[in-house]
Design a protein around this motif. Structure first.
Motif, PDB file in Angstrom:
ATOM      1  N   VAL A  29       0.835  -1.201   0.000  1.00 19.61           N
ATOM      2  CA  VAL A  29       0.000   0.000   0.000  1.00 19.61           C
ATOM      3  C   VAL A  29       0.870   1.252   0.000  1.00 19.61           C
ATOM      4  O   VAL A  29       0.588   2.224  -0.724  1.00 19.61           O
ATOM      5  N   VAL A  30       1.931   1.251   0.794  1.00 16.85           N
ATOM      6  CA  VAL A  30       2.837   2.406   0.844  1.00 16.85           C
ATOM      7  C   VAL A  30       3.484   2.641  -0.519  1.00 16.85           C
ATOM      8  O   VAL A  30       3.679   3.786  -0.941  1.00 16.85           O
ATOM      9  N   ASP A  31       3.791   1.562  -1.244  1.00 12.49           N
ATOM     10  CA  ASP A  31       4.366   1.708  -2.584  1.00 12.49           C
ATOM     11  C   ASP A  31       3.372   2.371  -3.533  1.00 12.49           C
ATOM     12  O   ASP A  31       3.767   3.125  -4.438  1.00 12.49           O
ATOM     13  N   LEU A  32       2.078   2.092  -3.340  1.00 12.42           N
ATOM     14  CA  LEU A  32       1.043   2.674  -4.193  1.00 12.42           C
ATOM     15  C   LEU A  32       0.636   4.067  -3.743  1.00 12.42           C
ATOM     16  O   LEU A  32       0.258   4.903  -4.564  1.00 12.42           O
ATOM     17  N   ARG A  33       0.689   4.290  -2.429  1.00  8.89           N
ATOM     18  CA  ARG A  33       0.260   5.578  -1.863  1.00  8.89           C
ATOM     19  C   ARG A  33       1.371   6.077  -0.952  1.00  8.89           C
ATOM     20  O   ARG A  33       1.385   5.801   0.239  1.00  8.89           O
ATOM     21  N   SER A  34       2.293   6.835  -1.527  1.00  9.15           N
ATOM     22  CA  SER A  34       3.443   7.303  -0.750  1.00  9.15           C
ATOM     23  C   SER A  34       3.035   8.238   0.388  1.00  9.15           C
ATOM     24  O   SER A  34       3.727   8.343   1.393  1.00  9.15           O
ATOM     25  N   GLU A  35       1.898   8.904   0.227  1.00  7.89           N
ATOM     26  CA  GLU A  35       1.421   9.829   1.258  1.00  7.89           C
ATOM     27  C   GLU A  35       0.424   9.116   2.172  1.00  7.89           C
ATOM     28  O   GLU A  35      -0.747   9.468   2.241  1.00  7.89           O
ATOM     29  N   LEU A  36       0.871   8.104   2.876  1.00  5.10           N
ATOM     30  CA  LEU A  36       0.013   7.367   3.800  1.00  5.10           C
ATOM     31  C   LEU A  36       0.132   8.014   5.176  1.00  5.10           C
ATOM     32  O   LEU A  36       1.082   7.764   5.911  1.00  5.10           O
ATOM     33  N   ASP A  37      -0.840   8.857   5.524  1.00  3.37           N
ATOM     34  CA  ASP A  37      -0.791   9.541   6.813  1.00  3.37           C
ATOM     35  C   ASP A  37      -1.589   8.751   7.857  1.00  3.37           C
ATOM     36  O   ASP A  37      -2.094   7.650   7.596  1.00  3.37           O
ATOM     37  N   GLY A  38      -1.695   9.322   9.041  1.00  2.67           N
ATOM     38  CA  GLY A  38      -2.383   8.643  10.129  1.00  2.67           C
ATOM     39  C   GLY A  38      -3.841   8.358   9.842  1.00  2.67           C
ATOM     40  O   GLY A  38      -4.359   7.297  10.198  1.00  2.67           O
ATOM     41  N   VAL A  39      -4.520   9.293   9.182  1.00  4.58           N
ATOM     42  CA  VAL A  39      -5.939   9.103   8.861  1.00  4.58           C
ATOM     43  C   VAL A  39      -6.115   7.939   7.893  1.00  4.58           C
ATOM     44  O   VAL A  39      -6.973   7.066   8.081  1.00  4.58           O
ATOM     45  N   ALA A  40      -5.285   7.926   6.860  1.00  2.00           N
ATOM     46  CA  ALA A  40      -5.366   6.836   5.870  1.00  2.00           C
ATOM     47  C   ALA A  40      -5.007   5.499   6.496  1.00  2.00           C
ATOM     48  O   ALA A  40      -5.620   4.470   6.189  1.00  2.00           O
ATOM     49  N   LEU A  41      -4.008   5.488   7.385  1.00  6.46           N
ATOM     50  CA  LEU A  41      -3.626   4.242   8.040  1.00  6.46           C
ATOM     51  C   LEU A  41      -4.743   3.745   8.949  1.00  6.46           C
ATOM     52  O   LEU A  41      -5.003   2.533   9.021  1.00  6.46           O
ATOM     53  N   ALA A  42      -5.408   4.659   9.640  1.00  4.58           N
ATOM     54  CA  ALA A  42      -6.525   4.268  10.500  1.00  4.58           C
ATOM     55  C   ALA A  42      -7.636   3.621   9.675  1.00  4.58           C
ATOM     56  O   ALA A  42      -8.223   2.608  10.085  1.00  4.58           O
ATOM     57  N   GLU A  43      -7.914   4.192   8.507  1.00  5.88           N
ATOM     58  CA  GLU A  43      -8.933   3.620   7.626  1.00  5.88           C
ATOM     59  C   GLU A  43      -8.504   2.249   7.120  1.00  5.88           C
ATOM     60  O   GLU A  43      -9.319   1.315   7.053  1.00  5.88           O
ATOM     61  N   LEU A  44      -7.227   2.116   6.770  1.00  3.48           N
ATOM     62  CA  LEU A  44      -6.716   0.844   6.273  1.00  3.48           C
ATOM     63  C   LEU A  44      -6.775  -0.227   7.362  1.00  3.48           C
ATOM     64  O   LEU A  44      -7.200  -1.364   7.104  1.00  3.48           O
ATOM     65  N   THR A  45      -6.369   0.129   8.567  1.00  6.48           N
ATOM     66  CA  THR A  45      -6.386  -0.839   9.667  1.00  6.48           C
ATOM     67  C   THR A  45      -7.809  -1.279   9.978  1.00  6.48           C
ATOM     68  O   THR A  45      -8.066  -2.471  10.210  1.00  6.48           O
ATOM     69  N   ALA A  46      -8.739  -0.340   9.970  1.00  5.56           N
ATOM     70  CA  ALA A  46     -10.142  -0.686  10.217  1.00  5.56           C
ATOM     71  C   ALA A  46     -10.674  -1.609   9.124  1.00  5.56           C
ATOM     72  O   ALA A  46     -11.439  -2.545   9.398  1.00  5.56           O
ATOM     73  N   THR A  47     -10.260  -1.355   7.893  1.00 11.10           N
ATOM     74  CA  THR A  47     -10.680  -2.219   6.782  1.00 11.10           C
ATOM     75  C   THR A  47     -10.150  -3.637   6.971  1.00 11.10           C
ATOM     76  O   THR A  47     -10.877  -4.614   6.759  1.00 11.10           O
ATOM     77  N   ILE A  48      -8.891  -3.753   7.349  1.00  7.18           N
ATOM     78  CA  ILE A  48      -8.303  -5.076   7.578  1.00  7.18           C
ATOM     79  C   ILE A  48      -9.052  -5.801   8.696  1.00  7.18           C
ATOM     80  O   ILE A  48      -9.352  -6.997   8.584  1.00  7.18           O
ATOM     81  N   LEU A  49      -9.370  -5.090   9.763  1.00  5.65           N
ATOM     82  CA  LEU A  49     -10.079  -5.712  10.876  1.00  5.65           C
ATOM     83  C   LEU A  49     -11.495  -6.126  10.489  1.00  5.65           C
ATOM     84  O   LEU A  49     -11.944  -7.216  10.838  1.00  5.65           O
ATOM     85  N   ARG A  50     -12.178  -5.262   9.751  1.00  8.79           N
ATOM     86  CA  ARG A  50     -13.580  -5.545   9.412  1.00  8.79           C
ATOM     87  C   ARG A  50     -13.726  -6.539   8.263  1.00  8.79           C
ATOM     88  O   ARG A  50     -14.606  -7.404   8.292  1.00  8.79           O
ATOM     89  N   GLN A  51     -12.897  -6.397   7.257  1.00  4.88           N
ATOM     90  CA  GLN A  51     -13.113  -7.145   6.015  1.00  4.88           C
ATOM     91  C   GLN A  51     -12.169  -8.333   5.825  1.00  4.88           C
ATOM     92  O   GLN A  51     -12.307  -9.066   4.854  1.00  4.88           O
ATOM     93  N   ARG A  52     -11.263  -8.520   6.766  1.00  4.50           N
ATOM     94  CA  ARG A  52     -10.428  -9.710   6.739  1.00  4.50           C
ATOM     95  C   ARG A  52     -10.445 -10.419   8.092  1.00  4.50           C
ATOM     96  O   ARG A  52     -10.816 -11.577   8.190  1.00  4.50           O
TER      97      ARG A  52
END
Length: 223
Positions: A29-52
């Protein structure tokens, strides 16, 4: 209080389970989105928890826990995880993480881990991390809720730690993201897992990122 302390011990990132080598797809994900800030990481982590985690890993963990050492049932759950995990990097990562988890417990003299390690080596089981955790933690004396909390926290902690090691966010920002996951983990674990629950996973962006990561020339993490 011992089961609670054991759950804390197992969720601690310093336990040598091998999880430090896995980014849960974050490096891709970092390779695709170099600007991964705290907000984006929080959304990604929530997605992993909910959808995986909630729909696949958690169910496999609980089913293995309820199998109470029945190797035939554990092997069947292991195969279900294999079939429900899209992409070779995520499947391989889950098995390698499970192998490292078993190796550490085996070296500590855990009889269940030794039995599972033999089953993996003989091809009876595949060794997916959620299945191995559910089986070992049940034998250790954790209850179902504590096992789920330790698993979910381990995933959230692993995701944020990977982002920090990749330099995407700072350590304090990572802790802020992790703190924000606690209420979500609590809410997810509060919901019971039906005995007939099936495994499912839907995180296409993460799976695409992990697939691209597998072809990268230089990688810090296995997945």
């Amino acid at each position: 209080m011992l089961p609670l302390l054991q759950a804390i011990w197992q969720a601690d990132g310093t336990f040598p389970s091998g999880a430090f080598a896995f980014s849960y797809g974050v490096e891709g994900v970092v390779d695709l989105r170099s600007e991964l800030d705290g907000v984006a990481l929080a959304e990604l982590t929530a997605t992993i928890l909910r959808q995986r985690w909630e729909t696949c890993d958690r169910i496999a963990l609980v089913q293995a826990f309820r199998a109470a050492g029945n190797l035939h049932a554990i092997a069947a759950i292991d195969r279900d995880v294999e079939a429900s995990t899209f992409g070779s990097t995520m499947r391989d990562g889950s098995r390698r993480n499970g192998g490292s988890f078993l190796a550490s417990h085996a070296r500590l003299g855990d009889a269940t881990a030794l039995r599972l390690r033999d089953a993996v080596r003989s091809g009876v089981c595949l060794g997916h991390i959620a299945v191995m955790q559910g089986t070992v933690w049940q034998a250790m004396g954790l209850d179902e809720t504590l096992a789920q909390l330790a698993s979910a926290y381990g995933v959230a902690s692993g995701v944020t730690a990977a982002a920090v090691r990749l330099g995407a966010i700072g350590a304090l920002e990572g802790q802020k993201v992790l703190r924000g996951c606690l209420a979500l983990i609590d809410a997810l674990v509060t919901q019971p897992v039906p005995h007939d629950a099936g495994l499912s996973s839907f995180a296409p962006f993460l799976e695409i990122a992990a697939a691209r990561h597998a072809r990268a020339d230089l990688r810090l993490f296995v997945n």
